[in-house]
Design an enzyme around this catalytic site. Structure first.
Site, PDB file in Angstrom:
ATOM      1  N   SER A   1     -29.792  51.107 -95.370  1.00 30.77           N
ATOM      2  CA  SER A   1     -30.904  51.905 -95.858  1.00 30.77           C
ATOM      3  C   SER A   1     -30.706  52.099 -97.357  1.00 30.77           C
ATOM      4  O   SER A   1     -29.674  52.616 -97.777  1.00 30.77           O
ATOM      5  CB  SER A   1     -30.961  53.266 -95.162  1.00 30.77           C
TER       6      SER A   1
ATOM      7  N   ASN B   1     -25.570  53.139 -96.361  1.00 32.63           N
ATOM      8  CA  ASN B   1     -26.482  53.724 -97.343  1.00 32.63           C
ATOM      9  C   ASN B   1     -26.320  53.016 -98.682  1.00 32.63           C
ATOM     10  O   ASN B   1     -25.262  53.104 -99.310  1.00 32.63           O
ATOM     11  CB  ASN B   1     -26.207  55.219 -97.525  1.00 32.63           C
ATOM     12  N   GLU B   2     -27.337  52.268 -99.086  1.00 30.17           N
ATOM     13  CA  GLU B   2     -27.487  51.686-100.433  1.00 30.17           C
ATOM     14  C   GLU B   2     -26.473  50.610-100.785  1.00 30.17           C
ATOM     15  O   GLU B   2     -26.376  50.221-101.954  1.00 30.17           O
ATOM     16  CB  GLU B   2     -27.506  52.793-101.500  1.00 30.17           C
ATOM     17  N   ASP B   3     -25.737  50.097 -99.821  1.00 25.00           N
ATOM     18  CA  ASP B   3     -24.773  49.042-100.155  1.00 25.00           C
ATOM     19  C   ASP B   3     -25.476  47.757-100.594  1.00 25.00           C
ATOM     20  O   ASP B   3     -24.987  47.046-101.481  1.00 25.00           O
ATOM     21  CB  ASP B   3     -23.866  48.762 -98.959  1.00 25.00           C
TER      22      ASP B   3
END
Length: 854
Positions: A476, A428-430
């Site tokens: 994502s 998530n959002e890395d």
């Protein structure tokens, strides 16, 4: 095979430095036996050693717990002990740095909360008086030491040392959750005697026309050297539990592979699109049942085709395009061992009643409890599943990568049987964190973003080889190599330019769309009952108190919440906590319903494949982006989203075109917006519809009201059609071109040929704060009556914006938990009486009903 879950645990503090508590916790104390596993905060709380960390600001008072070392122990005996049998201890979840001893012999040390550790204890176990101990070192102290040794990497939320530790990342604190670094055997510890089933996997593929399931059954057993089984049987049952086959083999090996096929299989479908049929496969060795698996056969495709604006992003299940209307899911408790199967059932029932079809299991939490996946399979709820990496640049040194590989393999083998999982995302959002630091996606900056080796090499290989064709995405949001993750033309998008980022007006959601919006949201306060339980000092129950601020972890929330409320709604004269709760929930609902309304319209031609709101739930009592608060009480936005996600619905948009002097510049309204006094606007009304199936012979009724709530005129249009599983872009041949001033209130009803309302929408003047409600409500006549137990009928003589039904909070126990409504926070109009179901309502409770509205 006999499996026993070990109970009767005890704990003690083992740190050399005594705790900051006034109680000596170095002797052994009994743990809770009523939880799924054990976490130290729950056990300490149960014995009165700490105050409840979720109440008041007790979070601050228990920080010493995470800085301490803790030891757990249990004593057990082995019924019918047989020295010829094999014995294994299975540790389903240990948080996190643990050393395990059995009868004073060290077995293993662990370093991953998400792994399953299986230990052969055949030669160290006894019939009586087995002493099992698990020593947990402080996660925080070890995390900081590892970071010192391997380097610091950037992250959003929590402290940077969390990136080196394979434990739930939200334990380090998030912008909606507390900092509570717990530890313990957070999942069950089991003793298995006899044959151990390492794996029982039903792999399959469906033929092109979905009329054949080619199945590969893989069985991995740990056999005792002293025993030689004679037969292995796999029994196959159809979705009605009828036995359809016995697959028998008389050569029992540690690893067996069986090929099998089912003609015209009954398929598993998501809700709204078909049944959730599942086959049962049972594994027997010498007539002893060792395992069973429920398998729903389904074909999953993530469609990313090139088109005139970029690339599509939507899902097909069994060749049927499915528009996603879902919610992001975080752990439903700061201490997940406290959750029960009933909790998960209640949460998913709320999701289903809210007309949603997917949850996204977010990457900063946990690989969830088995019950959640089973419930989703049974109800047809789809799952987008992140792997547990969130908001950071994770390391990739050898020991970390090796540890993570085993974690992902353990979890994929556990989760791959669930039909509901339709995509796995690496994090998530890395990638967004990397972009914020100007780190490129190409290989020139690979060393600055080391975890790419996991997301782009390790994880896709494991997903491909271990699952039944579940689509994989690197992260994502993710838009592809050499495309930024905020690219709205491809991939999935986290649209945070409402609330975060540039803080756009939420009325502009239609311009803030993407091919698939996997995060977006708006903050609102929880129900008053939830806050009343969470704040023991009742003098703190006002909007700007210290404790109210403590139960809000969002940076800058004071400014941002005020911004969105003040831009759209007039504050009530009596500004107290209850009124502030109502106005923030109204604003959140208004915001989020518009997003679903506008983005669902873009389902036509797959311009938008779905929307997943941030977020469904909370992990503690907090002001957050959730649409249902910690105590499972829905906010008004829950009901607003429910209306927008109904099977049939309509939406409208008021087009205002400025008509200026021919001699003045065309962009004058943009140059001097606050001083543009043009007298004429050309107005029109755009109406669209959506449905899961085709409809013909419908009618539209359009009603107009002035700024005092008085009826002006109405229009009716017949022969309206709706496309199936699609959006009908315009329900009329052309836009309604009438004199619609911005101060006109519009109500639209969609009716079938029986005159029944199957869709409704409306549009109020903007901004609605300009309406003078005192004049409006001088002669308001709002009525309600009990139709039958559990149902009331509401009528009005004037339009009412956001009518909230509630029960006054008082000492009457009968209404203490009455908050489940079929609808709430809705707009009520004179020609549209509403029947609302209220769980538990009867004649005696009718007197306690209260209303909020603008």
């Amino acid at each position: 095979m006999i499996t026993i879950t070990l109970k009767d645990w005890y704990y003690r503090q083992t740190s050399s430095k005594p705790s900051l508590s006034d109680i000596d916790i170095t002797p052994w104390f009994k743990c809770r036996n009523d939880t799924y596993g054990n976490q130290i905060h729950l056990d300490l709380l149960n014995n009165g050693h700490i105050p409840d960390p979720l109440i008041d600001d007790n979070e601050k008072k228990v920080q010493w717990v995470g800085n301490s070392d803790w030891e757990y122990k249990t004593d057990f005996k082995v019924e019918n002990y047989d020295p010829m049998q094999s014995y294994h201890l299975v540790f389903e979840g240990l948080d996190t740095f643990a050393t395990i001893t059995l009868n004073k012999v060290e077995l293993i040390s662990t370093d991953n909360s998400f792994r399953t550790y299986t230990v052969d204890v055949t030669h160290s176990i006894k019939a009586e008086d087995n002493d099992l101990r698990i020593l947990f070192k402080s996660n925080l102290k070890i995390a900081r030491k590892i970071e010192h040794d391997h380097g610091k990497y950037a992250c959003w939320n929590g402290e940077t040392s969390r990136l080196h530790v394979r434990k739930p990342q939200y334990h380090f604190g998030w912008d909606w959750g507390p900092l509570l670094l717990t530890c313990g055997p957070w999942k069950p510890v089991k003793l298995v005697s006899g044959i151990l089933v390492n794996d029982f996997f039903i792999g399959y593929s469906l033929s092109e026309f979905l009329n054949m399931a080619e199945i590969t059954i893989e069985i991995d057993l740990k056999l005792s050297a002293s025993l030689s089984p004679n037969s292995l049987v796999v029994k196959v049952h159809d979705s009605d539990n009828n036995l359809i086959d016995n697959i028998v083999t008389h050569t029992v090996k540690s690893k067996t592979k069986i090929h099998y096929s089912i003609k015209t299989p009954q398929l598993w479908y998501p809700r709204y699109h078909g049944n959730q049929d599942q086959y049962k496969f049972e594994l027997f060795v010498d007539e002893e049942k060792l395992d069973e698996k429920l398998v729903g056969f389904r074909k999953v495709e993530l469609i990313q085709d090139k088109d005139d604006t970029g690339k599509s992003f939507y899902f097909k299940i069994n060749d049927i395009p499915v528009f996603i209307m879902g919610s992001n899911w975080i752990p439903a408790h700061s201490f997940t061992s406290a959750l029960t199967c009933n909790d998960y059932e209640e949460w998913m029932n709320l999701l289903v009643k809210g007309n949603q079809n997917l949850i996204r299991i977010w990457g900063g939490g946990i690989y969830e409890h088995e019950d959640l996946y089973k419930i989703c399979d049974s109800k047809g709820i789809l799952i987008w599943h992140d792997l547990m990496f969130a908001c950071g640049l994770y390391p990739a040194y050898h020991s970390f990568v090796d540890n993570v590989k085993q974690e992902i393999e353990d979890q994929l083998k556990r989760l791959r049987k669930f039909s509901s999982i339709i995509i796995i995302a690496g994090n998530n959002e890395d990638y967004q964190v990397a972009e914020s630091l100007k780190i490129k996606h190409d290989h020139s900056d690979f060393r600055k973003f080391p975890a790419r080796i996991l997301y782009e090499d390790v994880f896709p290989h494991l997903v491909k080889t271990l699952t039944n064709g579940i689509p994989y995405q690197r992260g994502s949001p993710y838009s592809g190599l050499n495309h930024i993750s905020s690219d709205p033309t491809r991939g999935d998008l986290h649209q945070w330019n409402v609330w975060h980022g540039s803080q756009e007006p939420y009325q502009d959601w239609d311009k803030l769309s993407g091919r698939f919006v996997s995060e977006f949201g708006m903050l609102a306060l929880p129900n008053f009952k939830t806050l009343d339980k969470a704040l023991s000092d009742k003098s703190q129950l006002f909007p700007q108190s210290y404790l109210m601020d403590h139960h809000n972890k969002s940076a800058g929330f004071e400014r941002r919440l005020a911004l969105y409320v003040m831009e759209n709604f007039a504050l009530p004269v009596n500004f107290n906590l209850k009124n502030w709760i109502y106005i923030t929930q109204l604003m959140q609902s208004d915001c989020l319903t518009l997003a679903y309304r506008y983005w669902r319209r873009q389902w036509q031609d797959f311009k938008c494949g779905g929307a997943i709101v941030w977020q469904l739930n909370d992990c503690w009592p907090v002001t957050s982006w959730s649409i249902i608060d910690f105590n499972k009480i829905p906010k008004l936005a829950y009901y607003g989203i429910k209306r927008e996600c109904s099977l049939e619905g309509i939406g409208c948009y008021r087009n205002l075109q400025r008509v200026g002097d021919p001699d003045e510049p065309e962009d004058l309204s943009k140059q001097t917006p606050l001083h543009d006094y043009v007298k004429e606007y050309k107005t029109s009304l755009d109406i669209w519809g959506f449905s899961n199936k085709s409809h013909e012979g419908l009618s539209l009724e359009v009603y107009l009201y002035d700024t005092k709530g008085n009826a002006k005129s109405n229009l009716k249009f017949d022969d309206i059609k709706l496309l199936g599983n699609n959006c009908t872009q315009s329900l009329l041949d052309k836009l309604i071109d009438i004199n619609l001033k911005n101060d006109t209130i519009i109500q639209i009803l969609l009716k079938n040929n029986k005159g029944e309302i199957i869709g409704r929408t409306n549009d109020w003047c903007k901004p609605i704060k300009y309406l003078v409600w005192n004049d409006w409500y001088k002669d308001l006549d709002l009525n309600y009556e009990l139709v039958v137990d559990g149902k009331i009928k509401l009528t009005t003589n004037k339009p009412i914006k956001c009518l909230e039904i509630y029960f006054e909070n008082n000492s009457n126990e009968a209404i203490a938990n009455v908050y489940e409504f079929s609808d709430n926070g809705f707009d009520l109009f004179p020609n549209d009486e509403r029947i609302i179901e209220i769980k538990g309502l009867n004649e005696s409770l009718l007197q306690f009903i209260k209303f909020n509205h603008l």
